[in-house]
Design an enzyme around this catalytic site. Structure first.
Site, PDB file in Angstrom:
ATOM      1  CB  CYS A  66       0.240  57.374 -14.912  1.00  0.00           C
ATOM      2  SG  CYS A  66       1.357  57.127 -16.301  1.00  0.00           S
ATOM      3  CG  HIS A 157       1.242  53.237 -12.575  1.00  0.00           C
ATOM      4  ND1 HIS A 157      -0.095  52.938 -12.722  1.00  0.00           N
ATOM      5  CD2 HIS A 157       1.652  53.736 -13.758  1.00  0.00           C
ATOM      6  CE1 HIS A 157      -0.471  53.242 -13.952  1.00  0.00           C
ATOM      7  NE2 HIS A 157       0.566  53.734 -14.603  1.00  0.00           N
ATOM      8  CD  GLU A 159      -1.129  51.806  -9.457  1.00  0.00           C
ATOM      9  OE1 GLU A 159      -0.624  52.850  -9.010  1.00  0.00           O
ATOM     10  OE2 GLU A 159      -1.344  51.614 -10.667  1.00  0.00           O
TER      11      GLU A 159
HETATM   12  N1  GLN Z   1       0.756  57.316 -21.741  1.00  0.00           N
HETATM   13  C1  GLN Z   1      -0.504  57.219 -21.099  1.00  0.00           C
HETATM   14  C2  GLN Z   1      -1.401  58.409 -21.441  1.00  0.00           C
HETATM   15  O1  GLN Z   1      -1.085  59.241 -22.220  1.00  0.00           O
HETATM   16  C3  GLN Z   1      -0.387  57.104 -19.603  1.00  0.00           C
HETATM   17  C4  GLN Z   1       0.232  55.786 -19.205  1.00  0.00           C
HETATM   18  C5  GLN Z   1      -0.124  55.328 -17.838  1.00  0.00           C
HETATM   19  O2  GLN Z   1      -1.111  55.770 -17.250  1.00  0.00           O
HETATM   20  N2  GLN Z   1       0.661  54.424 -17.333  1.00  0.00           N
HETATM   21  O3  GLN Z   1      -2.442  58.568 -20.904  1.00  0.00           O
END
Ligand code: GLN
Length: 176
Positions: A66, A157, A159
């Site tokens: 992410c 994610h 996890e």
């Molecule tokens: N929107 C977040 C970012 O720009 C990422 C969100 C997440 O890691 N769940 O880093």
């Protein structure tokens, strides 16, 4: 997740931590979810940005989840002001492309590593895939998991749903 798979895990807070307590360089790095612009600021504040970039570019097996995918990308759309990325995977990523916190969702994906159940939270998508980059998974025709050499970036994610396949792949990249 990594400990449950038998790995020894340590936080990376400065360039010295790229070398473990036994004097051996770390075998792999996991860039977690969270907020990529904050992680970027902290990497630079703690003089870790450049050493980390150099290590990953030199072939250190890496998994970015992410926000971690955003950090790995060569280009980032909808960046926070001044936000930088490590630029080690030849993709363009659009930050927050899958909406805000209330749009969070679990999803089943058919990845090249098999079917996976994962969670999307303020997730990015990959809007451009470079020639040396392999697509590992898509969701509704949008690219959400990529790999270039030993660096894997996933928009979700694993996890939170207990999906271990990407973490297992990171550990097998070390052995490989
Ligand atoms: N929107 C977040 C970012 O720009 C990422 C969100 C997440 O890691 N769940 O880093």
């Amino acid at each position: 997740m990594l400990e449950s798979l038998g790995a020894r895990v340590a936080p990376l807070r400065g360039a010295d931590d790229l070398v473990g307590p036994d004097g051996v360089r770390v075998d792999a790095v996991l860039l977690p979810g969270g907020e990529s612009s904050t992680i970027d600021k902290l990497l630079r504040m703690f003089d870790l940005f450049e050493p980390l970039r150099t290590s990953v570019a030199a072939g250190l097996p890496t998994l970015g989840t992410c926000a971690g995918l955003v950090l790995l990308a060569r280009e980032v759309e909808d960046r926070a002001p001044g936000q930088q990325s490590l630029g080690v995977v030849d993709v363009t990523v659009r930050r927050n492309a899958l909406g805000s916190q209330v749009d969070s969702a679990e999803a089943e994906l058919n990845s090249t590593l098999g079917p996976v159940r994962v969670a999307f939270i303020r997730a990015p998508v990959v809007t451009r895939v470079g020639t040396d980059v392999e697509v590992l998974a898509q969701r509704d025709q949008q690219v959400v998991a990529v790999r270039q050499s030993l660096v894997t970036g996933i928009a979700f994610h694993p996890e939170l749903t207990g999906e271990t396949v990407f973490h297992r792949r990171l550990l097998s990249d070390i052995r490989g």
